[in-house]
Design a protein around this motif. Structure first.
Motif, PDB file in Angstrom:
ATOM      1  N   GLU A   4      35.250  71.838  28.967  1.00  0.00           N
ATOM      2  CA  GLU A   4      35.316  71.456  30.376  1.00  0.00           C
ATOM      3  C   GLU A   4      36.269  70.288  30.590  1.00  0.00           C
ATOM      4  N   GLN A   5      36.251  69.326  29.672  1.00  0.00           N
ATOM      5  CA  GLN A   5      37.173  68.190  29.780  1.00  0.00           C
ATOM      6  C   GLN A   5      38.624  68.659  29.702  1.00  0.00           C
ATOM      7  N   ASN A   8      39.517  70.577  32.927  1.00  0.00           N
ATOM      8  CA  ASN A   8      39.713  69.656  34.052  1.00  0.00           C
ATOM      9  C   ASN A   8      41.027  68.906  33.920  1.00  0.00           C
ATOM     10  N   ARG A   9      41.371  68.536  32.696  1.00  0.00           N
ATOM     11  CA  ARG A   9      42.627  67.803  32.460  1.00  0.00           C
ATOM     12  C   ARG A   9      43.828  68.687  32.805  1.00  0.00           C
ATOM     13  N   ARG A  11      43.898  71.318  34.808  1.00  0.00           N
ATOM     14  CA  ARG A  11      43.924  71.536  36.255  1.00  0.00           C
ATOM     15  C   ARG A  11      44.504  70.327  36.990  1.00  0.00           C
ATOM     16  N   ALA A  12      44.064  69.139  36.621  1.00  0.00           N
ATOM     17  CA  ALA A  12      44.549  67.927  37.276  1.00  0.00           C
ATOM     18  C   ALA A  12      46.053  67.741  37.065  1.00  0.00           C
ATOM     19  N   GLU A  39      40.829  76.552  32.205  1.00  0.00           N
ATOM     20  CA  GLU A  39      40.590  75.559  33.253  1.00  0.00           C
ATOM     21  C   GLU A  39      39.130  75.494  33.676  1.00  0.00           C
ATOM     22  N   THR A  40      38.435  76.619  33.652  1.00  0.00           N
ATOM     23  CA  THR A  40      37.027  76.630  34.060  1.00  0.00           C
ATOM     24  C   THR A  40      36.090  76.303  32.911  1.00  0.00           C
TER      25      THR A  40
END
Length: 74
Positions: A4-5, A8-9, A11-12, A39-40
């Motif tokens: 997840e990290q 999220n990284r 995606r950001a 990403e998910t």
């Protein structure tokens, strides 16, 4: 969880650069659905895939894994 990290990284960083999932996947040479899964946090990315994504995002692997670094959203 690390998946997840990482997701999220990615995606950001992708959004910061104004890239769609499709454009980033094409640039990285990976499938868009695979990137979406990363990403998910549903897919466990290989190191090779993460390296491709980091190169496509023009970021070093060291900075990519620096989860403490803020990402500016534009």
């Amino acid at each position: 969880m690390i998946t997840e990290q990482v997701g999220n990284r990615i995606r950001a960083l992708r959004k910061q650069r104004g890239l769609s999932q499709e454009k980033l996947a094409l640039k990285a040479g990976i499938d868009r659905t695979y990137l979406a899964g990363i990403e998910t946090g549903k897919r466990n990315a290989t190191l090779l895939s993460l390296e491709k994504v980091a190169i496509a995002l023009d970021i070093s692997m060291r900075d990519f894994f620096d989860f403490e670094k803020e990402v500016d959203y534009k």
